[in-house]
Motif scaffolding. Structure first.
Motif, mmCIF file in Angstrom:
data_model
loop_
_atom_site.group_PDB
_atom_site.id
_atom_site.type_symbol
_atom_site.label_atom_id
_atom_site.label_comp_id
_atom_site.label_asym_id
_atom_site.label_seq_id
_atom_site.Cartn_x
_atom_site.Cartn_y
_atom_site.Cartn_z
ATOM 1 N N PRO A 101 0.847 -1.201 0.000
ATOM 2 C CA PRO A 101 0.000 0.000 0.000
ATOM 3 C C PRO A 101 0.880 1.249 0.000
ATOM 4 O O PRO A 101 1.939 1.269 0.639
ATOM 5 C CB PRO A 101 -0.796 -0.130 1.305
ATOM 6 C CG PRO A 101 -0.761 -1.581 1.647
ATOM 7 C CD PRO A 101 0.551 -2.089 1.147
ATOM 8 N N PRO A 102 0.464 2.307 -0.703
ATOM 9 C CA PRO A 102 1.310 3.501 -0.805
ATOM 10 C C PRO A 102 1.672 4.129 0.525
ATOM 11 O O PRO A 102 2.746 4.713 0.659
ATOM 12 C CB PRO A 102 0.465 4.456 -1.660
ATOM 13 C CG PRO A 102 -0.392 3.547 -2.488
ATOM 14 C CD PRO A 102 -0.707 2.392 -1.595
ATOM 15 N N SER B 4 -7.211 5.205 -17.742
ATOM 16 C CA SER B 4 -7.049 6.612 -17.396
ATOM 17 C C SER B 4 -7.881 6.938 -16.169
ATOM 18 O O SER B 4 -9.083 6.658 -16.122
ATOM 19 C CB SER B 4 -7.486 7.493 -18.573
ATOM 20 O OG SER B 4 -7.453 8.859 -18.218
ATOM 21 N N LEU B 5 -7.232 7.487 -15.167
ATOM 22 C CA LEU B 5 -7.921 7.968 -13.975
ATOM 23 C C LEU B 5 -7.912 9.493 -13.991
ATOM 24 O O LEU B 5 -6.851 10.115 -14.110
ATOM 25 C CB LEU B 5 -7.237 7.468 -12.706
ATOM 26 C CG LEU B 5 -7.407 5.979 -12.371
ATOM 27 C CD1 LEU B 5 -6.666 5.655 -11.076
ATOM 28 C CD2 LEU B 5 -8.870 5.612 -12.237
ATOM 29 N N GLY B 6 -9.096 10.095 -13.875
ATOM 30 C CA GLY B 6 -9.198 11.538 -13.854
ATOM 31 C C GLY B 6 -8.614 12.135 -12.582
ATOM 32 O O GLY B 6 -8.286 11.433 -11.620
ATOM 33 N N LYS C 150 -9.123 11.233 -4.930
ATOM 34 C CA LYS C 150 -9.835 10.419 -3.930
ATOM 35 C C LYS C 150 -8.982 9.231 -3.491
ATOM 36 O O LYS C 150 -8.977 8.865 -2.304
ATOM 37 C CB LYS C 150 -11.159 9.936 -4.501
ATOM 38 C CG LYS C 150 -12.195 11.038 -4.679
ATOM 39 C CD LYS C 150 -13.485 10.488 -5.301
ATOM 40 C CE LYS C 150 -14.515 11.599 -5.473
ATOM 41 N NZ LYS C 150 -15.755 11.107 -6.124
ATOM 42 N N LEU C 151 -8.275 8.609 -4.451
ATOM 43 C CA LEU C 151 -7.430 7.469 -4.100
ATOM 44 C C LEU C 151 -6.342 7.872 -3.114
ATOM 45 O O LEU C 151 -6.149 7.241 -2.066
ATOM 46 C CB LEU C 151 -6.800 6.876 -5.357
ATOM 47 C CG LEU C 151 -7.632 5.869 -6.159
ATOM 48 C CD1 LEU C 151 -6.882 5.435 -7.411
ATOM 49 C CD2 LEU C 151 -7.957 4.655 -5.303
ATOM 50 N N TRP C 152 -5.598 8.919 -3.427
ATOM 51 C CA TRP C 152 -4.489 9.310 -2.574
ATOM 52 C C TRP C 152 -4.961 9.874 -1.240
ATOM 53 O O TRP C 152 -4.260 9.763 -0.230
ATOM 54 C CB TRP C 152 -3.583 10.287 -3.303
ATOM 55 C CG TRP C 152 -2.728 9.574 -4.308
ATOM 56 C CD1 TRP C 152 -2.997 9.370 -5.618
ATOM 57 C CD2 TRP C 152 -1.482 8.927 -4.044
ATOM 58 N NE1 TRP C 152 -2.002 8.638 -6.212
ATOM 59 C CE2 TRP C 152 -1.043 8.355 -5.268
ATOM 60 C CE3 TRP C 152 -0.684 8.783 -2.917
ATOM 61 C CZ2 TRP C 152 0.134 7.643 -5.372
ATOM 62 C CZ3 TRP C 152 0.501 8.083 -3.024
ATOM 63 C CH2 TRP C 152 0.909 7.507 -4.239
ATOM 64 N N SER D 249 1.697 8.660 -10.772
ATOM 65 C CA SER D 249 1.138 7.308 -10.865
ATOM 66 C C SER D 249 0.415 7.128 -12.186
ATOM 67 O O SER D 249 0.001 8.100 -12.837
ATOM 68 C CB SER D 249 0.158 7.039 -9.709
ATOM 69 O OG SER D 249 0.769 7.264 -8.460
ATOM 70 N N THR D 250 0.245 5.877 -12.566
ATOM 71 C CA THR D 250 -0.567 5.515 -13.718
ATOM 72 C C THR D 250 -1.332 4.245 -13.388
ATOM 73 O O THR D 250 -0.904 3.452 -12.530
ATOM 74 C CB THR D 250 0.303 5.315 -14.978
ATOM 75 O OG1 THR D 250 -0.537 5.058 -16.094
ATOM 76 C CG2 THR D 250 1.255 4.146 -14.791
#
Length: 446
Positions: free
Chosen positions: A41-42, A168-170, A176-178, A188-189
């Motif tokens: 996990p980051p 592709s993540l906007g 929201k992820l981070w 990130s990609t």
């Protein structure tokens, strides 16, 4: 097919592919000589506390979603007897976030660029490569024990190949992820890996091969083959309707019901009643009517007690109020039995007598009914439009019930209904024109 280890196996194969590819590209000098690819996990990718962080790639599985193309492919998985027919597959798409961490400027971009080029040039994981990676885990430590187990995932043997596609993540989704990671953002990609097919092998029912279509001729040995008839009506005995007497919507004990259909003939006729939901079956003798129908008489609600015990099918205690599955059984001249299709029949309570006694403002109603009401049933007496709950039943079954209520006006004659588990006794005489309340289903209030 793969098993429950397949998700971890995919992550392990991708991790090895990225690490091996980056080492083979010869960029070790540009990023400090050491290339590392983690799968954590980051928020756990931390520096050494000195303000610097390790130069590495991190591959994080952040979402698992059902695959739209394969999900539901094996339905239904069980037959009417709840026996397993197939082993349904769990089809999944895995969504990864590939992140570059760097101690110095440009190092993260170098790592991420080479990694994206590698994934672009390897969009499909070959079966041989998956087998090789999983069969040769690194040694040492507790992590190695888990990696050694992944060789049993059968990932390389599943029906579909594993494919890698960029996604592709906007800005909003990435933010929201981070935020959920509770970690500082790094470049990130996103990638989607599809499809992982998980299936566990269970014993299941497998029918035997068909040897003949119909009974074989004893002389020629040939089977009867496919039966052809010039009619859309099947030649098998079939029920099309169950008709209670007097145009009623349900039957009651002691009444004769009529089973209508076609090809209803035979030397002997029986009718099987299976009560829902437990499926307890009772069989009564039937009689063929002149127009091809079958009539059957239900046992009386209050039979005179004979010296020996009543047979099970004649004992009203075995006929609870409820829904029954009705099947006709017919035996031909050769002694072979045939069963018809199943139709439902509603058995309503029979209100035999009701009396009312007043004490001050409380009116006590005593009801005699059939069949016996079970203690676990929910019972109400509806007097006019007033619904009164039954007093607790002390015995396992009872044919006499007590109800109490207040606010009734003396001298009134009101229609009454007995409601057992949501099924009402029959109040309306549908043979009258116009339909009228049955005069036997009334009570005079004292």
């Amino acid at each position: 097919m793969s098993n429950g280890l397949a998700i971890a196996a995919v992550t392990r194969v991708l991790q090895d592919m990225l690490h091996s590819g980056l080492v083979a590209s010869g960029i070790g000098g540009a990023v400090g000589g050491t290339i590392s690819v983690s799968a954590m996990p980051p928020d756990r990718i931390l520096g050494d506390g000195t303000g610097t962080e390790a130069t590495q790639l991190n591959l994080f599985l952040h979402q698992i979603a059902p695959n739209a193309g394969w999900t539901g492919r094996d339905l239904p998985s069980r037959d009417a007897r709840a026996e397993r027919l197939v082993d349904p597959m769990l089809a999944l798409d895995l969504h990864y976030l590939l992140t570059a961490y760097a101690a110095e400027e440009f190092q993260g971009e170098i790592l991420l660029g080479h990694a994206m080029q590698l994934l672009h040039e390897t969009p499909v994981l070959s079966r041989d490569y998956i087998r090789d990676v999983l069969a040769n885990p690194p040694g040492g430590g507790m992590a190695a024990v888990a990696l050694q187990a992944l060789v049993q995932s059968d990932l390389a043997e599943q029906l579909e190949l594993i494919k890698i596609r960029p996604r592709s993540l906007g800005t909003d989704d990435m933010s929201k992820l981070w935020t959920a990671f509770q970690s500082h953002y790094r470049t990130s990609t996103a990638y989607e890996v599809s499809v992982v097919l998980i299936q566990r092998r269970h014993p299941k029912r497998t029918p035997l091969p068909v040897l003949s279509r119909g009974p074989a001729d004893p002389v020629t040995g040939r089977d009867a083959g496919v039966t052809v008839q010039a009619s859309p009506v099947p030649s098998l005995p079939t029920l099309t309707g169950i008709v209670p007497p007097r145009q009623q919507t349900a039957a009651r004990l002691g009444e004769t019901i009529r089973l209508e259909g076609h090809h209803l003939s035979g030397e002997q006729v029986s009718v099987r009643f299976a009560v829902e939901p437990d499926g307890t079956a009772l069989t009564l003798p039937g009689m063929l009517a002149g127009d091809g129908a079958i009539t059957v008489t239900l046992p009386p609600a209050n039979p005179p007690p004979p010296p020996p015990p009543l047979p099970a099918e004649r004992d009203p205690a075995n006929w609870p109020v409820g829904v029954y599955r009705v099947t006709a059984l017919l035996r031909d001249a050769g002694g072979e039995w045939q069963a018809t299709n199943v139709l439902p029949l509603l058995l309503a309570p029979l209100l035999l007598a009701v009396t009312a006694v007043r004490a001050a403002d409380v009116v006590t109603f005593t009801v005699t009914c059939g069949p016996p009401i079970r203690r676990t049933s929910t019972v109400f007496l509806i007097v006019g439009s007033r619904e009164l709950p039954a007093e607790p039943i002390a015995m396992p079954q009872a044919t006499t019930l007590t109800f109490r209520g207040t606010g009734f006006t003396a001298g009134q004659t009101l229609p009454v209904r007995l409601r057992v588990d949501g099924i009402d006794s029959l109040l309306i005489d549908r043979t009258a024109r116009p339909p009228a309340f049955d005069p036997s289903q009334q009570v005079m209030l004292p």
